[in-house]
Design a protein around this motif. Sequence first.
Motif, PDB file in Angstrom:
ATOM      1  N   ILE A  85      -5.475   2.137 -13.037  1.00  0.00           N
ATOM      2  CA  ILE A  85      -4.160   1.482 -13.123  1.00  0.00           C
ATOM      3  C   ILE A  85      -3.073   2.363 -12.520  1.00  0.00           C
ATOM      4  CG2 ILE A  85      -2.394   0.666 -14.731  1.00  0.00           C
ATOM      5  CD1 ILE A  85      -4.610  -0.384 -16.511  1.00  0.00           C
ATOM      6  N   TRP A  86      -3.142   3.671 -12.785  1.00  0.00           N
ATOM      7  CA  TRP A  86      -2.117   4.555 -12.231  1.00  0.00           C
ATOM      8  C   TRP A  86      -2.140   4.521 -10.707  1.00  0.00           C
ATOM      9  CZ3 TRP A  86      -2.472   8.732  -8.935  1.00  0.00           C
ATOM     10  CH2 TRP A  86      -3.747   9.195  -8.651  1.00  0.00           C
ATOM     11  N   LYS A  87      -3.343   4.453 -10.143  1.00  0.00           N
ATOM     12  CA  LYS A  87      -3.477   4.405  -8.691  1.00  0.00           C
ATOM     13  C   LYS A  87      -2.924   3.100  -8.135  1.00  0.00           C
ATOM     14  CE  LYS A  87      -5.171   5.860  -4.701  1.00  0.00           C
ATOM     15  NZ  LYS A  87      -4.535   6.977  -3.975  1.00  0.00           N
ATOM     16  N   LEU A  88      -3.112   2.015  -8.867  1.00  0.00           N
ATOM     17  CA  LEU A  88      -2.574   0.722  -8.445  1.00  0.00           C
ATOM     18  C   LEU A  88      -1.042   0.772  -8.371  1.00  0.00           C
ATOM     19  CD1 LEU A  88      -3.386  -2.336  -7.918  1.00  0.00           C
ATOM     20  CD2 LEU A  88      -2.812  -2.691 -10.313  1.00  0.00           C
ATOM     21  N   TYR A  89      -0.410   1.303  -9.409  1.00  0.00           N
ATOM     22  CA  TYR A  89       1.047   1.418  -9.411  1.00  0.00           C
ATOM     23  C   TYR A  89       1.521   2.393  -8.331  1.00  0.00           C
ATOM     24  CZ  TYR A  89       1.563  -1.219 -13.761  1.00  0.00           C
ATOM     25  OH  TYR A  89       1.577  -2.210 -14.702  1.00  0.00           O
ATOM     26  N   TYR A  90       0.758   3.445  -8.106  1.00  0.00           N
ATOM     27  CA  TYR A  90       1.112   4.416  -7.061  1.00  0.00           C
ATOM     28  C   TYR A  90       1.129   3.738  -5.694  1.00  0.00           C
ATOM     29  CZ  TYR A  90       0.872   8.703  -4.257  1.00  0.00           C
ATOM     30  OH  TYR A  90       1.118   9.700  -3.354  1.00  0.00           O
ATOM     31  N   GLU A  91       0.101   2.941  -5.389  1.00  0.00           N
ATOM     32  CA  GLU A  91       0.056   2.228  -4.114  1.00  0.00           C
ATOM     33  C   GLU A  91       1.201   1.224  -4.009  1.00  0.00           C
ATOM     34  OE1 GLU A  91      -1.852   2.786  -1.538  1.00  0.00           O
ATOM     35  OE2 GLU A  91      -2.862   4.437  -2.561  1.00  0.00           O
ATOM     36  N   ALA A  92       1.533   0.577  -5.117  1.00  0.00           N
ATOM     37  CA  ALA A  92       2.659  -0.362  -5.109  1.00  0.00           C
ATOM     38  C   ALA A  92       3.968   0.363  -4.777  1.00  0.00           C
ATOM     39  CB  ALA A  92       2.762  -1.057  -6.457  1.00  0.00           C
ATOM     40  N   ALA A  93       4.150   1.554  -5.337  1.00  0.00           N
ATOM     41  CA  ALA A  93       5.353   2.336  -5.032  1.00  0.00           C
ATOM     42  C   ALA A  93       5.426   2.672  -3.551  1.00  0.00           C
ATOM     43  CB  ALA A  93       5.359   3.614  -5.871  1.00  0.00           C
ATOM     44  N   VAL A 107       7.265   5.344 -12.063  1.00  0.00           N
ATOM     45  CA  VAL A 107       7.372   5.542 -13.515  1.00  0.00           C
ATOM     46  C   VAL A 107       6.173   4.920 -14.217  1.00  0.00           C
ATOM     47  CG1 VAL A 107       8.702   4.948 -15.571  1.00  0.00           C
ATOM     48  CG2 VAL A 107       9.884   5.733 -13.516  1.00  0.00           C
ATOM     49  N   HIS A 108       5.810   3.687 -13.827  1.00  0.00           N
ATOM     50  CA  HIS A 108       4.624   3.043 -14.409  1.00  0.00           C
ATOM     51  C   HIS A 108       3.376   3.875 -14.128  1.00  0.00           C
ATOM     52  CE1 HIS A 108       6.730  -0.435 -15.752  1.00  0.00           C
ATOM     53  NE2 HIS A 108       6.994  -0.923 -14.542  1.00  0.00           N
ATOM     54  N   SER A 109       3.275   4.415 -12.921  1.00  0.00           N
ATOM     55  CA  SER A 109       2.114   5.215 -12.553  1.00  0.00           C
ATOM     56  C   SER A 109       1.996   6.445 -13.438  1.00  0.00           C
ATOM     57  CB  SER A 109       2.213   5.624 -11.081  1.00  0.00           C
ATOM     58  OG  SER A 109       1.094   6.375 -10.681  1.00  0.00           O
ATOM     59  N   VAL A 110       3.123   7.103 -13.702  1.00  0.00           N
ATOM     60  CA  VAL A 110       3.118   8.292 -14.561  1.00  0.00           C
ATOM     61  C   VAL A 110       2.624   7.941 -15.962  1.00  0.00           C
ATOM     62  CG1 VAL A 110       4.623   9.948 -15.726  1.00  0.00           C
ATOM     63  CG2 VAL A 110       4.870   9.545 -13.278  1.00  0.00           C
ATOM     64  N   SER A 111       3.013   6.788 -16.481  1.00  0.00           N
ATOM     65  CA  SER A 111       2.650   6.418 -17.853  1.00  0.00           C
ATOM     66  C   SER A 111       1.155   6.177 -18.014  1.00  0.00           C
ATOM     67  CB  SER A 111       3.429   5.164 -18.281  1.00  0.00           C
ATOM     68  OG  SER A 111       3.071   4.054 -17.467  1.00  0.00           O
ATOM     69  N   TYR A 112       0.446   5.852 -16.936  1.00  0.00           N
ATOM     70  CA  TYR A 112      -0.993   5.597 -17.013  1.00  0.00           C
ATOM     71  C   TYR A 112      -1.831   6.732 -16.426  1.00  0.00           C
ATOM     72  CZ  TYR A 112      -0.299   0.717 -18.386  1.00  0.00           C
ATOM     73  OH  TYR A 112       0.033  -0.424 -19.063  1.00  0.00           O
ATOM     74  N   CYS A 113      -1.208   7.670 -15.770  1.00  0.00           N
ATOM     75  CA  CYS A 113      -1.949   8.685 -15.011  1.00  0.00           C
ATOM     76  C   CYS A 113      -2.522   9.770 -15.932  1.00  0.00           C
ATOM     77  CB  CYS A 113      -1.029   9.336 -13.977  1.00  0.00           C
ATOM     78  SG  CYS A 113      -1.877  10.468 -12.866  1.00  0.00           S
TER      79      CYS A 113
END
Length: 670
Positions: free
Chosen positions: A371-379, A396-402
């Motif tokens: 999930i963190w990688k998904l948000y990272y790619e979205a950013a 921010v979302h990526s940090v919360s799941y990373c």
Amino acid sequence: QQQQQQHQHQHQQQQQQQLRQQHEQQQHRRLPVPELPDEDQSSAGSSPSVESELLAMSEEPVDSPTSKAKLKQFYRSFKQIEKESGYEAAMSFAAENLTELSERVHYRVFLEVADLAKRENKIATARAFYMKVNQLQPNASQGWLEFAKMEEECGNLQLCHEILEEGLRNCPVNEALMVKCLKYYERMGQIKEARSLLARLKNIPLENSWRTIMEGGLLEARQGNTAVARKVLNFLVGNVPWFGPIYQEACRFEEKCEEYENALRFVEKGLQENSRYGPLWFSALRLKEKLMNEGTPKRPRSRNDGADSATSEMSLSAHKRTSSSSNSSVEKENGQVEENRPDSRNGNDQDLSAIEETIEEAMKCISRELIWKLYYEAAQIYERSQSLDQARAYYVHSVSYCPNNLLWKVWLGGARTELNFGNVTVARKLLKRALREVPLKMKAMVLLEYSRLEEFDNNLDKARAILNKAKKYTKHEWKVFLESVLLEIRANNKEAAIKEAREALKVHTGTGRLWAVMIQLMEDEGRKEQSRFFKLALNEVPKSGEVWCEGARVAIRRKDYEAARKYIGFAIQFTPQYGDSFIEYLRLELLENGDSADLGAVEQACVNADPNYGTLWLHCKLHPLDSTREVLRVAMRKLTANPAEGLSVNDIYNGIHERSDAERRKAIFL
């Protein structure tokens, strides 16, 4: 009764021994290599070596329930002794403990010993042990496969082929052996033989052959037969729908053909069948961004499945004829190309609803670890669409799941995003945060980024201090030493660059990138000095594609095109992911053959290799989503006017700190 049972047991043992000896004699006659190692010949007449004792040992089958546990314990002890005491001690341990193991697993022991001998460069000894493996267990594909790999690495290609054929006779249609044999035929240019090998799969059940069929389809793609490759991939998608990597390979194939809609169809079909296969979701994001980007390069013609033979040649040749009058780019005086294509980089008015929908669907399916990688790619997508606030939100979302050990990557990506928007202070804070949280093993990567940021902010002394610190505490990382050389090159401080390169080579003698940059620095010293360093580099790193590419550049400048072609061939063979080799290949074709240049061969070779780094290559990659073909088209436009002098490394770095921020940023963060 006990005496009678013992007599029967001894009689059975004798029969088994005779049968095993007959079987080994038959297998020995079929082996294509000699049995005795060269190392033992020098000690003829002396007491038998440890290797000879091991080769001669055998025992009766023992059906012990603990044999598997004993083998595991043997592996652990063998590796520990090898690590602590070296080769001789490990070989003695194997000889002493072999009789404690079941004969059924002896071939595995010999396989491990052969691998050790190979790593110690005792090739003849390793060869003899591999032969023993294949005598004991001819139906085990791993023995044949490892044997063939070793002979290939030693340059014994004909022997490699004989071993593979012998392996396939004992292990018919084994997928690993079939794929290795296909790659051998492809390397030797024997495509007809490769297709004949694939024909053996005609009556084999699909569940036992689909992997080999997929490799055959990819082979056809690498030969430029896109229609055949597409049929094979469509067949596999229709008949093996449960295996996610098939859809991923089909997607990559269509992307290389720049058929992004077809690629997206494969991805969507794959997600319908296997929605938990993570790589397909990331491919979906990338493809939807490409398709919604109005500036994504389109093919200058409609694709016909039956007319694939001239695909590559038409692509580059068309650009060659029209490059001088094209309105798609404007050549600037300093050699930079600005694309006039409209895209999301010029504004944030783009509809990203398809991206949002894909992210929401992916969140329901992929594992939590992704999930963190998904948000990272979205950013990253929102950064490219010039939507800084949305990019920050997704970080921010990526940090919360990373996971904690990967958080530094998010801080690093956020710092790069802030820098691209000109927020140097915020980027510096994020890099300091990354430095506090990065594992020690990866600390050099953050220090590299930090030094580049300071260089971009014109703090060259601070950048040097950071790199000096990195060289002290992360001495194992050659990239830090390379960056010190490149910093001085970009600062037009050639003497300091040469000094840094010499010091770097004392520490990392076996690093091809450092030798390559040293050869570049010797250009002003004359061709003789460059040639001298080229020969020195080959003595240290004979399989470095970067070094062979520099040799090709030297040969091109002295118009020795025959040598240049040979060097480029070695560069592509040893390091296919190095993009500069293909740009020099393109330059060579233009200089040597002019209008009759075989540009199709250059493009096909480049598409097959799919390179991802190199100074010239990244310079020609104007957008992170540009395809391999698009990068080559940009290189073609830059080379057409003056193939001999155009597109050089010196033009990229010379006077870089006097150029615009965009040009400086691209050159520093290549």
